[in-house]
Design a protein around this motif. Structure first.
Motif, PDB file in Angstrom:
ATOM      1  N   GLU A 294     -56.377 -76.264  78.436  1.00 35.31           N
ATOM      2  CA  GLU A 294     -56.601 -77.685  79.166  1.00 35.31           C
ATOM      3  C   GLU A 294     -55.364 -78.021  79.878  1.00 35.31           C
ATOM      4  O   GLU A 294     -55.424 -78.532  81.325  1.00 35.31           O
ATOM      5  CB  GLU A 294     -56.959 -78.593  78.039  1.00 35.31           C
ATOM      6  CG  GLU A 294     -58.387 -78.534  77.593  1.00 35.31           C
ATOM      7  CD  GLU A 294     -59.381 -78.661  78.504  1.00 35.31           C
ATOM      8  OE1 GLU A 294     -59.494 -79.317  79.592  1.00 35.31           O
ATOM      9  OE2 GLU A 294     -60.500 -77.406  78.358  1.00 35.31           O
TER      10      GLU A 294
ATOM     11  N   SER B 109     -54.544 -71.420  73.200  1.00 31.77           N
ATOM     12  CA  SER B 109     -55.402 -72.237  72.385  1.00 31.77           C
ATOM     13  C   SER B 109     -56.123 -73.265  73.403  1.00 31.77           C
ATOM     14  O   SER B 109     -55.882 -73.354  74.537  1.00 31.77           O
ATOM     15  CB  SER B 109     -54.572 -73.017  71.499  1.00 31.77           C
ATOM     16  OG  SER B 109     -53.546 -74.028  72.313  1.00 31.77           O
ATOM     17  N   GLU B 110     -57.028 -74.030  72.977  1.00 29.02           N
ATOM     18  CA  GLU B 110     -57.944 -74.890  73.587  1.00 29.02           C
ATOM     19  C   GLU B 110     -57.050 -76.015  74.265  1.00 29.02           C
ATOM     20  O   GLU B 110     -57.118 -76.213  75.206  1.00 29.02           O
ATOM     21  CB  GLU B 110     -59.055 -75.551  72.830  1.00 29.02           C
ATOM     22  CG  GLU B 110     -60.078 -74.387  72.493  1.00 29.02           C
ATOM     23  CD  GLU B 110     -61.133 -75.045  71.597  1.00 29.02           C
ATOM     24  OE1 GLU B 110     -61.324 -76.290  71.667  1.00 29.02           O
ATOM     25  OE2 GLU B 110     -62.036 -74.328  71.133  1.00 29.02           O
ATOM     26  N   GLN B 111     -55.952 -76.307  73.593  1.00 29.30           N
ATOM     27  CA  GLN B 111     -55.149 -77.498  74.199  1.00 29.30           C
ATOM     28  C   GLN B 111     -54.251 -77.028  75.368  1.00 29.30           C
ATOM     29  O   GLN B 111     -54.206 -77.560  76.241  1.00 29.30           O
ATOM     30  CB  GLN B 111     -54.270 -78.015  72.899  1.00 29.30           C
ATOM     31  CG  GLN B 111     -53.504 -79.001  73.218  1.00 29.30           C
ATOM     32  CD  GLN B 111     -52.630 -79.634  72.142  1.00 29.30           C
ATOM     33  OE1 GLN B 111     -52.597 -79.123  71.011  1.00 29.30           O
ATOM     34  NE2 GLN B 111     -51.796 -80.664  72.509  1.00 29.30           N
ATOM     35  N   ARG B 112     -53.842 -75.510  74.941  1.00 26.02           N
ATOM     36  CA  ARG B 112     -53.097 -74.924  75.944  1.00 26.02           C
ATOM     37  C   ARG B 112     -53.886 -74.700  77.286  1.00 26.02           C
ATOM     38  O   ARG B 112     -53.314 -74.652  78.511  1.00 26.02           O
ATOM     39  CB  ARG B 112     -52.406 -74.005  75.568  1.00 26.02           C
ATOM     40  CG  ARG B 112     -51.424 -74.283  74.292  1.00 26.02           C
ATOM     41  CD  ARG B 112     -50.473 -75.368  74.721  1.00 26.02           C
ATOM     42  NE  ARG B 112     -49.290 -74.929  75.291  1.00 26.02           N
ATOM     43  CZ  ARG B 112     -48.212 -75.502  75.787  1.00 26.02           C
ATOM     44  NH1 ARG B 112     -48.224 -77.065  75.401  1.00 26.02           N
ATOM     45  NH2 ARG B 112     -46.957 -75.254  76.030  1.00 26.02           N
TER      46      ARG B 112
END
Length: 356
Positions: free
Chosen positions: A145, A140-143
């Motif tokens: 980053e 995911s985008e959060q992971r």
């Protein structure tokens, strides 16, 4: 730990999934659906299960689709795009249809056909390893980053101890060195947890089918059993690895160089994370180019060779065209770990010498 399905394919507003247990050369156990367009091969949509939620997160949002659009995972992160649009006006039924008795396929025929489809899909991914494929597992985008920030911290640790020493450093020594010499202080807890999760994840769930060689994140390379090879910055294990390298170097000549030797868990983590960042968080794409941490035979004996002057191209198919590689083949006793027909889910690596 709760698990989620990572990727979904959508056909005319309905979810179409195929769940299969992939093993090379074996038959898939069950097929739920196949989406087929007129005149085209079946599109088998993979239902990946059992991915740790803390690493892989569900793609919950999709863009608004045109009516009757066939949508499959796209080429960047977890975006989607329509590859075709079907409208009822495009297909006209003939005035008369002749009935043909459908061919009766027994269970074995169906299984054989499915096995061929699985094999073809596998080979297509290996042949085009450095691109996005349907069914790939993407952070995911959060992971993603978090992946980038963790890689930056590992890169800082590598800068502190030096590239050569980082090849054999273990987790505990890396953490102590980082805390003592890094301007950032102690290694961030969140990043350390992410490292543990990535190391503990089942690599086969994102497409790598090799054996896990090192099972402990904190495993150390025994320094009494290794030696640094002069002029290379790399280490090799005493015994078979050093004997083989010295033999091939003597017979091929100075045009053969050692490009990578022992790689401990931290070094393999750093390389794999760099591949994953380059792949925009696509773990499947990264694993087609490089064994995930804990799965590399570099940790117990294998090494890479190259051709002097070829640079980074030593880690591409170009190496197989060099005189160095041709001489290696002519020797008759040098084995390649990842051959053209390997079943591990990784690309062809003509530079990777098998020792153990």
């Amino acid at each position: 730990m709760k698990r989620r399905v990572f990727l979904e394919g959508v056909l005319t507003g309905s979810t179409v999934t195929v769940s299969c247990a992939f093993m090379w050369g074996q038959l898939a156990k069950q097929v739920k659906h196949q989406a087929v367009l007129p005149g085209e091969q079946p599109i088998v949509l993979t239902d990946l299960e059992d991915i740790p939620q803390t690493i892989i997160e569900t793609v919950a949002t999709q863009p608004t689709m045109t009516k009757d659009a066939l949508v499959v995972p796209g080429g960047k992160s977890h975006e989607y795009f329509a590859i075709d649009t079907l409208t009822t006006g495009e297909f006209t039924q003939p005035e008369q249809l002749s009935y043909v008795q459908p061919q009766q396929l027994n269970f074995l025929d169906t299984q054989e056909a499915l096995s061929i489809n699985v094999a073809q899909s596998y080979q297509a991914k290996i042949d085009n390893f450095d691109t996005y494929h349907e069914g790939d597992v993407v952070l995911s985008e959060q992971r993603y980053e978090l992946l980038k920030s963790t890689l930056a911290s590992l890169t800082e640790a590598q800068r502190i101890v030096g590239h050569g020493n980082f090849n054999i450093i273990n987790l505990d020594t890396m953490l102590k060195t980082y805390a003592q010499y890094s301007k950032r202080g102690e290694f961030p807890k969140e990043q350390l947890e992410f490292i543990d999760e990535l190391f503990s994840a089942e690599a086969k769930e994102y497409g790598f089918f090799g054996e896990k060689i090192i099972t402990q994140l904190s495993a150390a390379v025994p320094e009494k059993d290794i030696s640094k090879i002069p002029g290379t910055g790399h280490f090799l294990f005493h015994g078979e690895a050093q004997k083989l390298y010295k033999k091939v170097h003597s017979e091929v000549g100075d045009s053969l160089i050692l490009t990578s030797g022992i790689r401990g868990v931290m070094k393999q983590l750093h390389l794999f994370m760099a591949k994953a960042v380059h792949s925009k968080g696509n773990l499947s794409q990264a694993s087609r180019s490089l064994a995930p941490p804990g799965h590399s035979y570099h940790a117990i004996g294998d090494f890479d060779v190259g051709c002097k002057g070829l640079g980074k191209r030593n880690f591409t198919k170009d190496f197989a065209e060099t005189d160095v590689f041709k001489k290696l083949q002519d020797l008759g006793y040098v084995n390649i770990r990842y051959t053209l027909d390997n079943h591990f889910g990784v690309r062809y690596e003509p530079w990777h010498i098998k020792v153990v």
